[in-house]
Write an enzyme that holds these catalytic residues in place. Sequence first.
Site, PDB file in Angstrom:
ATOM      1  CE  LYS A 139     -37.481 -30.787   9.289  1.00  0.00           C
ATOM      2  NZ  LYS A 139     -38.104 -30.893  10.586  1.00  0.00           N
ATOM      3  CG  HIS A 175     -16.145 -41.364  22.980  1.00  0.00           C
ATOM      4  ND1 HIS A 175     -15.148 -41.864  23.783  1.00  0.00           N
ATOM      5  CD2 HIS A 175     -16.537 -40.194  23.536  1.00  0.00           C
ATOM      6  CE1 HIS A 175     -14.963 -41.039  24.807  1.00  0.00           C
ATOM      7  NE2 HIS A 175     -15.795 -40.009  24.673  1.00  0.00           N
ATOM      8  CB  CYS A 213     -52.921 -41.960   0.719  1.00  0.00           C
ATOM      9  SG  CYS A 213     -53.099 -43.533   1.555  1.00  0.00           S
ATOM     10  CG  ASN A 250     -56.366 -42.598   3.522  1.00  0.00           C
ATOM     11  OD1 ASN A 250     -56.176 -42.852   2.333  1.00  0.00           O
ATOM     12  ND2 ASN A 250     -56.421 -41.361   3.997  1.00  0.00           N
ATOM     13  N   GLY A 251     -54.934 -46.421   5.184  1.00  0.00           N
ATOM     14  CA  GLY A 251     -54.578 -47.338   6.265  1.00  0.00           C
ATOM     15  C   GLY A 251     -54.097 -48.666   5.703  1.00  0.00           C
ATOM     16  CD  GLU A 308     -36.365 -30.921  13.673  1.00  0.00           C
ATOM     17  OE1 GLU A 308     -36.397 -32.112  14.007  1.00  0.00           O
ATOM     18  OE2 GLU A 308     -37.136 -30.427  12.833  1.00  0.00           O
ATOM     19  CD  GLU A 322     -37.995 -34.098   7.236  1.00  0.00           C
ATOM     20  OE1 GLU A 322     -38.871 -34.963   7.220  1.00  0.00           O
ATOM     21  OE2 GLU A 322     -37.968 -33.211   8.100  1.00  0.00           O
ATOM     22  CE  LYS A 361     -47.013 -31.491   8.159  1.00  0.00           C
ATOM     23  NZ  LYS A 361     -45.675 -31.081   8.649  1.00  0.00           N
ATOM     24  NE  ARG A 375     -52.748 -36.626   4.708  1.00  0.00           N
ATOM     25  CZ  ARG A 375     -52.976 -36.383   5.988  1.00  0.00           C
ATOM     26  NH1 ARG A 375     -53.331 -35.179   6.359  1.00  0.00           N
ATOM     27  NH2 ARG A 375     -52.840 -37.327   6.890  1.00  0.00           N
ATOM     28  CD1 TRP A 403     -46.455 -41.996  -0.150  1.00  0.00           C
ATOM     29  CD2 TRP A 403     -46.573 -43.764   1.221  1.00  0.00           C
ATOM     30  NE1 TRP A 403     -45.209 -42.202   0.390  1.00  0.00           N
ATOM     31  CE2 TRP A 403     -45.248 -43.272   1.237  1.00  0.00           C
ATOM     32  CE3 TRP A 403     -46.879 -44.872   2.008  1.00  0.00           C
ATOM     33  CZ2 TRP A 403     -44.247 -43.848   2.001  1.00  0.00           C
ATOM     34  CZ3 TRP A 403     -45.874 -45.452   2.776  1.00  0.00           C
ATOM     35  CH2 TRP A 403     -44.589 -44.932   2.760  1.00  0.00           C
TER      36      TRP A 403
HETATM   37  C1  F6R Z   1     -40.035 -34.213  10.067  1.00  0.00           C
HETATM   38  C2  F6R Z   1     -41.395 -34.593  10.336  1.00  0.00           C
HETATM   39  C3  F6R Z   1     -41.653 -35.937  10.940  1.00  0.00           C
HETATM   40  C4  F6R Z   1     -42.763 -35.821  11.987  1.00  0.00           C
HETATM   41  C5  F6R Z   1     -43.146 -37.208  12.535  1.00  0.00           C
HETATM   42  C6  F6R Z   1     -44.181 -37.114  13.618  1.00  0.00           C
HETATM   43  O1  F6R Z   1     -39.967 -32.961   9.483  1.00  0.00           O
HETATM   44  O2  F6R Z   1     -42.292 -33.867  10.079  1.00  0.00           O
HETATM   45  O3  F6R Z   1     -40.496 -36.463  11.513  1.00  0.00           O
HETATM   46  O4  F6R Z   1     -42.321 -34.994  13.009  1.00  0.00           O
HETATM   47  O5  F6R Z   1     -43.639 -38.004  11.485  1.00  0.00           O
HETATM   48  O6  F6R Z   1     -45.341 -36.492  13.169  1.00  0.00           O
HETATM   49  P1  F6R Z   1     -46.378 -35.867  14.184  1.00  0.00           P
HETATM   50  O7  F6R Z   1     -45.700 -34.741  14.865  1.00  0.00           O
HETATM   51  O8  F6R Z   1     -47.516 -35.427  13.321  1.00  0.00           O
HETATM   52  O9  F6R Z   1     -46.752 -36.946  15.137  1.00  0.00           O
END
Ligand code: F6R
Length: 610
Positions: A487, A506, A2, A100-101, A483, A490, A605, A27, A74
């Site tokens: 995308k 398989h 957050c 945060n945390g 990947e 998510e 994020k 975020r 969050w």
């Molecule tokens: C997907 C995405 C997440 C990050 C993951 C790692 O679009 O953004 O899967 O790749 O949370 O984040 P970082 O790269 O910041 O360690």
Amino acid sequence: MCGIVGFTGNVPADKILIDGLKKLEYRGYDSAGVALAYPGRLDVIRRTGKVAVLEEALSNDEHASCCGIGHTRWATHGRPSETNAHPHIDCHGNIAIVHNGIIENFVALRDELIAEGHTFRSQTDTEVVAHLLERYYEGDLVAAMRKATQQLQGAYGIAAVCVDAPDQIVVTRKDSPIVIGMSDGDVKGSFIGSDMIALLEYTRDAIFLDDGQIALLRPNSIEVFDRSGKTVEPTWTHVDWDAENAEHAGYPDFMLKEIYEQPRAVRDTIAGCVKNGEVILDELTLDDEDIAAIDSVYIIGCGTSYHAGLVARELIEGWARIPTTVDVASEFRYRNPIVTPSTLVIAISQSGETADTLAAVRLARSKGAKVFAVTNVVGSRITRESDGAFYVKANMEISVAATKSFLAQIACLSLIAMFLAQKKHRLTSNQVASLYSDLCETPSQIEAILENQNEIEEAAELISKAHSAMYVGRGIGATICKEGALKLKEISYLHAEAYAAGELKHGPIALLDENVPVVAVVTDSPTRMQTLSNVQEALARGSHIVAVATEGDTEVSEIADYVLYIPRTRDWCSAITASVPLQLLARHVALKRGCDVDHPRNLAKSVTVE
Ligand code: F6R
């Protein structure tokens, strides 16, 4: 997960806090709040939902306070609600904190504090911090913070204000980022943020607080103390990001803007890294002897960064012939991985703050390995705990769905692979020069893909109506599929699976029918024919096919419902180019399904908790 902001200065804090919180919206959060400090009084205003709702609530009154803290929450402990939103206060409303945390030992602490007579109002882990500060406060908030944090287990970034010194903010951290800055423009004062983006409008010079340090912010000064209370000289870092980067700049969403920034991100990342066939990577501070001793490479990361690692394995093994293992950091950290002083460990993290990746870095270093980070954020925790860092030049990435950072990571990792191969005498200067020249072509190839997006909309229409999609490819294509499927999941909330195409028969082929479209990466590669055969198998089960293929590939266009073309390129470069149509596809599907692409549900994020 957050956001934290704070300001003490020469103008009312409410608007600055709201602006900062808006910058952190990307975020992910579910509620927001601020605490404004006055002599003898704190005003705490909290709302569930968007920051705009909080802004509206604040606009009902005049707020003269020039010092305050703010937060976007969050939910982890306790559902999203006004009572659980931060800031939290002590029993008498004299101290307010944002956090945060996660405080792991909050249950024991709360029981202890309740037994002492403290009254709790929320279900959060955070509230114990406010009551601990109350327990230890004897007129010095810094001292109280030092004693309170000695009791805490877990991860935290904490900011606090107190009625007795209503122009001061005290802030600390452990495993959760806190950035501090000052401005002497029209708005004069001291700022905090959990992310540099909250400060960028006012300054690009910042202190990235270290674990255990406590900072005291006044309108005209910042003092930093170590764990023992001794004053320390903070390190200022210059951040080369533009405040404008945090604006939409005419694009409907950040994801699309960042997809369009990819040519520049790749260009900037690779610029000047190969001269006369020599890879120049000053960041890889290993001498020839160290490199000769490397007998294995371990790559760690999460999500999209992990996928970049899978691409890197192909390149490092293919070019440098060094055995390479790739692992998700959350698994690596709890295994007993075979890492020795002769293992080179590469930690990939866009944010540089991901808790699992950080823990994996610490584990690898404890085993004597040299760890190098590949990251986008200067001054981030992972860079500071590694032996060296490569900065990808993606510039600030705001969209939760990573795009430009992924392509820039692959570009950077390909340079590392070339470097290792050259040092291990597996590639000659001519070969390196040729690989680099292929890499330098990719930005203009991405531009060509962005200019010609025919069939993506139609393909998206098809997928948006499905209940699941199967992504298949081989080699680099298999990773691109992982990947692409991530995308799609998510941002469109549509189920997708990614499989190495040869694995279809398989098991997963049992899922295929006319309601499960197959997205196949069938670009020019040594296994193109085999992948085509797998596509035929899917066709025979009634699946509709969306293919990513090389321009002019009529064989693919004959069997696929829709083809997303990419320019002809080397197989390894398709890791960069073939990703682009899949990003666009996921975005179109998400929009067709009415999803907010920049704020996917349940996601944040930067994942600074386990
Ligand atoms: C997907 C995405 C997440 C990050 C993951 C790692 O679009 O953004 O899967 O790749 O949370 O984040 P970082 O790269 O910041 O360690």
